[in-house]
Design a protein around this motif. Structure first.
Motif, PDB file in Angstrom:
ATOM      1  N   LYS A  87       0.846  -1.183   0.000  1.00 23.21           N
ATOM      2  CA  LYS A  87       0.000   0.000   0.000  1.00 23.21           C
ATOM      3  C   LYS A  87       0.886   1.239   0.000  1.00 23.21           C
ATOM      4  CE  LYS A  87      -3.500   2.388   2.687  1.00 23.21           C
ATOM      5  NZ  LYS A  87      -4.366   2.374   3.861  1.00 23.21           N
ATOM      6  N   TRP A  98      -4.358   5.103  -3.586  1.00 25.14           N
ATOM      7  CA  TRP A  98      -4.605   3.728  -3.181  1.00 25.14           C
ATOM      8  C   TRP A  98      -5.992   3.593  -2.566  1.00 25.14           C
ATOM      9  CZ3 TRP A  98      -1.424  -0.589  -3.493  1.00 25.14           C
ATOM     10  CH2 TRP A  98      -1.838  -1.717  -2.772  1.00 25.14           C
ATOM     11  N   SER A 117      -9.318   0.269  -1.968  1.00 24.20           N
ATOM     12  CA  SER A 117      -9.695  -1.142  -2.051  1.00 24.20           C
ATOM     13  C   SER A 117     -11.106  -1.291  -2.596  1.00 24.20           C
ATOM     14  CB  SER A 117      -9.627  -1.769  -0.650  1.00 24.20           C
ATOM     15  OG  SER A 117     -10.187  -3.065  -0.666  1.00 24.20           O
ATOM     16  N   SER A 151      -2.386  -4.437  -6.141  1.00 29.86           N
ATOM     17  CA  SER A 151      -1.769  -5.189  -5.042  1.00 29.86           C
ATOM     18  C   SER A 151      -1.477  -6.631  -5.422  1.00 29.86           C
ATOM     19  CB  SER A 151      -2.685  -5.176  -3.817  1.00 29.86           C
ATOM     20  OG  SER A 151      -3.914  -5.818  -4.110  1.00 29.86           O
ATOM     21  N   SER A 153      -6.988  -4.064  -4.645  1.00 31.67           N
ATOM     22  CA  SER A 153      -6.520  -2.828  -4.014  1.00 31.67           C
ATOM     23  C   SER A 153      -5.489  -2.260  -4.970  1.00 31.67           C
ATOM     24  CB  SER A 153      -5.881  -3.095  -2.652  1.00 31.67           C
ATOM     25  OG  SER A 153      -6.836  -3.550  -1.727  1.00 31.67           O
TER      26      SER A 153
END
Length: 163
Positions: free
Chosen positions: A48, A93, A95, A115, A136
């Motif tokens: 992240k 970033w 999700s 991710s 993500s």
């Protein structure tokens, strides 16, 4: 019995038209969104990052409280948005574990840093990118042209303002 108002009919018609345009554009060009090569897919391969939004505008074009619709999906909202990402711009970033989405790249090219992919993924105009649980990522416009994205997502938390 559900009786749609003129406003809800207009919103539904607009959403349907946008989906048809996106679908016909993707079908006509036989374009599939850039995907991670199978040999590069790995869980949590990318850490992240804490970038803030840069050069990006996020405008909600319409939304529907799905609990008030015949589907009666409690606590969910169908949202349709337009994101404009300037050259060098960053979508930070976020999700999609609880917020599935479809992204239509209307203009330009943009790079996704996911991710679960060991290399960046290029998305081009005319492509649709599904974003589902397990996704993500962050996006960056490395080009010289402004990128325009249309996003349809199902949001659970109205206070969730992630892009």
């Amino acid at each position: 019995m559900f009786t749609p108002s003129a406003k809800s009919r207009t919103l539904w018609q607009g959403l349907a038209l946008a989906c048809m345009i996106a679908g016909s554009t993707a079908t006509a060009s036989s374009a599939l969104a850039g995907e991670c090569p199978a040999d590069k897919m790995k869980a949590n391969v990318r850490e992240k990052v804490d970038f803030k939004p840069v050069g990006v505008t996020d405008v909600t074009l319409g939304s529907i409280d799905l609990e008030k619709q015949p589907a009666q999906i409690k606590g969910r909202e169908l949202r349709f948005r337009k994101l404009t990402v300037a050259p060098g711009g960053i979508v930070p970033w976020h999700s999609h574990d609880d917020r599935p989405a479809l992204i239509f790249v209307q203009q330009g090219e943009i790079i996704e840093y996911a991710s679960n992919c060991a290399e960046p993924i290029l998305h081009k105009a005319g492509e649709i990118r599904p974003e589902v649980s397990g996704t993500s990522h962050w996006w960056k416009n490395l080009g010289t042209e402004t990128v325009i994205l249309y996003v349809g997502d199902i949001r659970k938390d109205p206070g969730d303002h992630h892009m």
